[in-house]
Design an enzyme around this catalytic site. Sequence first.
Site, PDB file in Angstrom:
ATOM      1  N   GLY A   1       0.789  -1.227   0.000  1.00  0.00           N
ATOM      2  CA  GLY A   1       0.000   0.000   0.000  1.00  0.00           C
ATOM      3  C   GLY A   1       0.813   1.265   0.000  1.00  0.00           C
TER       4      GLY A   1
ATOM      5  N   CYS B   1     -26.552 -11.348 -17.999  1.00  0.00           N
ATOM      6  CA  CYS B   1     -25.964 -10.795 -19.214  1.00  0.00           C
ATOM      7  C   CYS B   1     -26.872 -11.083 -20.413  1.00  0.00           C
ATOM      8  CB  CYS B   1     -24.581 -11.385 -19.427  1.00  0.00           C
ATOM      9  SG  CYS B   1     -23.815 -10.896 -20.974  1.00  0.00           S
TER      10      CYS B   1
ATOM     11  N   CYS C   1     -24.515 -13.628 -22.804  1.00  0.00           N
ATOM     12  CA  CYS C   1     -24.167 -14.994 -22.408  1.00  0.00           C
ATOM     13  C   CYS C   1     -25.001 -15.513 -21.252  1.00  0.00           C
ATOM     14  CB  CYS C   1     -22.685 -15.076 -22.062  1.00  0.00           C
ATOM     15  SG  CYS C   1     -22.273 -14.263 -20.502  1.00  0.00           S
TER      16      CYS C   1
ATOM     17  N   CYS D   1     -21.879  -8.385 -19.926  1.00  0.00           N
ATOM     18  CA  CYS D   1     -20.645  -8.546 -19.176  1.00  0.00           C
ATOM     19  C   CYS D   1     -19.667  -7.444 -19.564  1.00  0.00           C
ATOM     20  CB  CYS D   1     -19.987  -9.889 -19.498  1.00  0.00           C
ATOM     21  SG  CYS D   1     -20.885 -11.294 -18.878  1.00  0.00           S
TER      22      CYS D   1
ATOM     23  N   CYS E   1     -17.213 -13.172 -21.360  1.00  0.00           N
ATOM     24  CA  CYS E   1     -18.495 -13.323 -22.037  1.00  0.00           C
ATOM     25  C   CYS E   1     -18.348 -14.307 -23.221  1.00  0.00           C
ATOM     26  CB  CYS E   1     -18.972 -11.972 -22.527  1.00  0.00           C
ATOM     27  SG  CYS E   1     -20.747 -11.843 -22.769  1.00  0.00           S
TER      28      CYS E   1
END
Lengths: 291, 227, 278
Positions: free
Chosen positions: A34, A250, A253, A274, A280
Amino acid sequence: MRHSLTQQDHFGFIDEYAKREVRRATLKAICIPGYQVPYSSREMPMGRGFGTGGLQLTLSMIGPTDTLKVIDQGSDESVNAENIKGFVQQVCSGVHVTNKATEASIVQTRHRIPEAPMSEGQILVFQVPYPDSLVVVEASESKRRVMHSEADYAKLWVKLYEDIVRYGEITISHRYPTEIHGGYVIDPSPIPRYDTARLHQSPVIHLFGAGREKKIYAVPPYTDAKPLAFEDHAFRVESFLDQDGEQASCSVCGAKGVYFDEHYTDDGVVQYKCSDTDFCLQNLTNQKNGQ
Amino acid sequence: MPILSVQNLTKTYFVHEQERLVSTFKNLSFEVCAGESVVLSGPSGVGKSSILNCIYRTCLSDTGKILFTQRDQDQVDLIQLPDAGMLALRKSGDIGFVTQFLHSLPRKSSLEVVAQPLLKQGWKKEEALDAAADQLKLFMLRESLWNLSPSTFSGGERQRVNLARGMILQPRLLLLDEPTASLDQATSVKVMEHIMEVIKTQKMAVLSIFHDIDMIENFSDKVITVS
Amino acid sequence: MANKVLEVNNVKKVYGSECPDCLQSTGPEHASNICPSCGSIVALGGVSFDLHANECLGIVGESGSGKSTLVKSLYFDQSVTSGKAWFTDQQGERIDLFAQHAAQQRWLRNNRLGMVYQNPHIGLNFDFTVGGNIAERLLMGGSRNYAKIRSSVQSYLEKVEIPLARMDDMPADFSGGMQQRVQIAKALVTKPSLLFLDEVTTGLDLSVQARILDLILQLRYDLDVAMIVVTHDLGVVRLLADRTIVMKNGQVVEGGLTDQVLHDPQHKYTQRLISSEL
């Protein structure tokens, strides 16, 4: 001076000294999860703000045996992704490119994490516009550095508090401040909250490169990543609902529970697709093969 | 044992502007016992107020001793006592002082002004205000004035508010600097009769300054002449 | 006798190279706090004082006397050149203030001390709402429960008599007196044991001044907090302070019970200061 790229150019475009500096910064970033490690971001043959930070990370790590995937908002075919892929292929002879997240050793990404589960040894390189989570509350970088070193994130918390005061919930949609390994709070680049949650204890190495701001930071594998939230206002990821209030799927798909792009049909009906195009496509292929 | 025993007290002021030493009393000694009203008398400018001020530490003393007998019968020298100790004696109501002047914030009602010593001690607001109302009643302040700020009052009304505040803790040693100066004769007598009654019942020791000869005669057990 | 909250011992703050003559050739008996030999500015020339629990200490003096430097040093806004300040917190732990590192100082500032500045732009963050400003101190202290934070912010706004309907307004929309009230609530919300008030009523009109002073008095009775009140206004110390010290050219001229200092000042400077009061 006009520079034309040829196969005779140095492997990886940037010189070995610059690569070494980026690698050192990267190692330091992984050692201090970080923490934003400053480095001298080099000129790249594209404008700052188009992923030069991510590209320098990629170029300093990549070798002839690596396989690279580049996505832009989940898409392998967008201009930015295609150009970066083309450039890397030009300057790194022998490097393979792929669209499959599971096959790539390095995935350079702009603002998404691939849906397909990734595994140990893979590296995710994020393109970062604003590396500092505190930039929204403190303009002076020297003050921000002191605040980070003292874990003084109260001002950031006040932002969250005021969000709840105004809107009843925390409305940050992307760049959600996230505490890494109980210490530094990072700006995880503009990935959606859905992806922010997936940083937590992930087996992948996440490297963040900010070219314009000259910073590199990292979320190492299996590291705690905790989005800031109040005890009584928990962090929650995006929810996609269809017209009936059911979990949306979706329109291409049929996948559920993933991150969607929103479209409106000509009749004004909301449709979801997606965001990860490769995911997808894989689903569609699998469905066809299954039939 | 007397509550207050002043021994060989001397006080001088030095005025830097004029480089001049102003002397007041010298080697003054006297005692005040519980339940006793002692009055200081003498011409103006002789330093009567300074005696009260020295005891209450509104002035610093030069030499001498001011022995005060505490509740536990221990004697302390008020001159040697650290500031914090003096503050504690004031706050606890061991020593009280009523001057001719009343310092109070604007907007504060008389009730709140009188209740202030209790609030300082941490009393609940309602209880303190009730006690303040009782005091104001005893000092005969019209009830219509209770919720007004004393800064708008006449001199006599303000002085009674001041007395009520001074008496609310029933201090063991009370110092009164011309407490009835702005009151008419009849009211002065009533006020002093009330104070004398409390002195006797509560065994308070009181040291005061009066200019009115009648008041001195009527309300003193002992007169000390300062020269 | 009450415990000491703060013991300040021989605190010095010198701007410049500092020579051996600095302390002797500056101070109340001299024309200024600038050393004639080396030109250093002696902002604080060895200041010592004590503060007891629950006590209110006044520090008076004219501009440049070092009174603000003193409290700002104690609140870590400035550093000192030498000297000690021992602070004893509610738990009885004795802390050497100037020996703390930056993070500990920040923690002390937030959890044990409070400050109300003359200028609300220093004490308040004008980008945050009034409630957010007060919440910031709680959030810094680690509170992570929104509802609880909200309710303690509310209770402190009530204490300083700010309508709760204005809790989520910006400080810029408040009057000067209200901004000072918000600062006071912000300073007190973490229940500090020591509160610094630096010229809090300066620049406010008289009726607003009186209301702020009244509020501070009330809070003194209600809360268990020691205070240091810095002011050039003798009327303010008369009302608020139990004890007062008088400063000139970076040094303490004299100190004592407030009514004694005002009624029987010993030092030439104090006598002049008091005789020049309006």
